[in-house]
Design a protein around this motif. Structure first.
Motif, short mmCIF file in Angstrom:
data_model
loop_
_atom_site.label_atom_id
_atom_site.label_comp_id
_atom_site.label_asym_id
_atom_site.label_seq_id
_atom_site.Cartn_x
_atom_site.Cartn_y
_atom_site.Cartn_z
N GLU A 1 35.85 -16.16 -24.00
CA GLU A 1 36.50 -17.37 -23.53
C GLU A 1 35.49 -18.34 -22.90
OE1 GLU A 1 39.57 -18.43 -24.08
OE2 GLU A 1 39.99 -16.60 -25.19
N TYR B 1 33.91 -20.12 -25.76
CA TYR B 1 34.79 -21.17 -26.28
C TYR B 1 34.80 -22.37 -25.34
CZ TYR B 1 36.82 -17.72 -29.52
OH TYR B 1 37.02 -16.78 -30.50
N ALA B 2 34.81 -22.10 -24.04
CA ALA B 2 34.89 -23.19 -23.05
C ALA B 2 33.60 -24.00 -23.01
CB ALA B 2 35.21 -22.63 -21.68
N SER B 3 32.47 -23.38 -23.31
CA SER B 3 31.21 -24.12 -23.26
C SER B 3 31.15 -25.18 -24.34
CB SER B 3 30.01 -23.17 -23.38
OG SER B 3 29.92 -22.65 -24.69
N TYR C 1 25.42 -20.77 -24.14
CA TYR C 1 26.40 -20.35 -23.13
C TYR C 1 25.88 -19.19 -22.29
CZ TYR C 1 27.73 -16.23 -25.86
OH TYR C 1 27.74 -15.03 -26.51
N LEU D 1 42.03 -18.43 -18.58
CA LEU D 1 41.19 -19.11 -19.56
C LEU D 1 41.85 -19.18 -20.93
CD1 LEU D 1 37.64 -17.73 -18.69
CD2 LEU D 1 38.52 -20.03 -18.29
N ARG E 1 43.16 -22.63 -22.85
CA ARG E 1 42.68 -22.98 -24.19
C ARG E 1 43.85 -23.15 -25.15
NH1 ARG E 1 41.68 -19.67 -28.42
NH2 ARG E 1 41.67 -17.84 -27.08
#
Length: 110
Positions: free
Chosen positions: A17, A20-22, A29, A70, A74
């Motif tokens: 996660e 993905y968030a980066s 990341y 998280l 998303r």
């Protein structure tokens, strides 16, 4: 209370996660402070020889809760992008969004 599962599975989910968030920004990341903090926390709270390791269980619960946050954020963003109003839509588009088809009028109209 639901079972938490394996701490390794929770760690992998958290790191996924975070990746993905980066969003593929300027740097990898793995160099982000969040990634390094999560790894350091999991390494510091490994299973010890104690029968009951409360600190590890608390960390695992917090990590599973953060993983849920998280993932939910998303998924919410994806749903918002898909269904957010894009101005006026035709009745056919609206029906398609919810999985319906408009009935055809007899005689080939519509």
């Amino acid at each position: 209370m639901a079972a938490l599962g394996s701490p390794l599975r929770t760690l992998r989910g958290l790191l996924r996660e975070l990746r993905y968030a980066s969003g593929g920004g300027g740097r990898p990341y793995r160099e982000t402070p969040a990634y390094q903090h999560v790894l350091a926390a999991f390494r510091a709270h490994r299973v010890t020889s104690e029968k009951l390791c409360r600190a590890q269980q608390e960390l695992h619960f917090q990590a599973a809760t953060y993983l849920c946050l998280l993932r939910s954020a998303r998924q919410h963003a994806a749903l918002h992008r898909e269904y957010h109003g894009k101005g006026e839509r035709s009745p056919e588009e609206v029906a398609g969004l919810v999985g319906f088809r408009l009935p055809q009028q007899p005689g080939g109209k519509g």
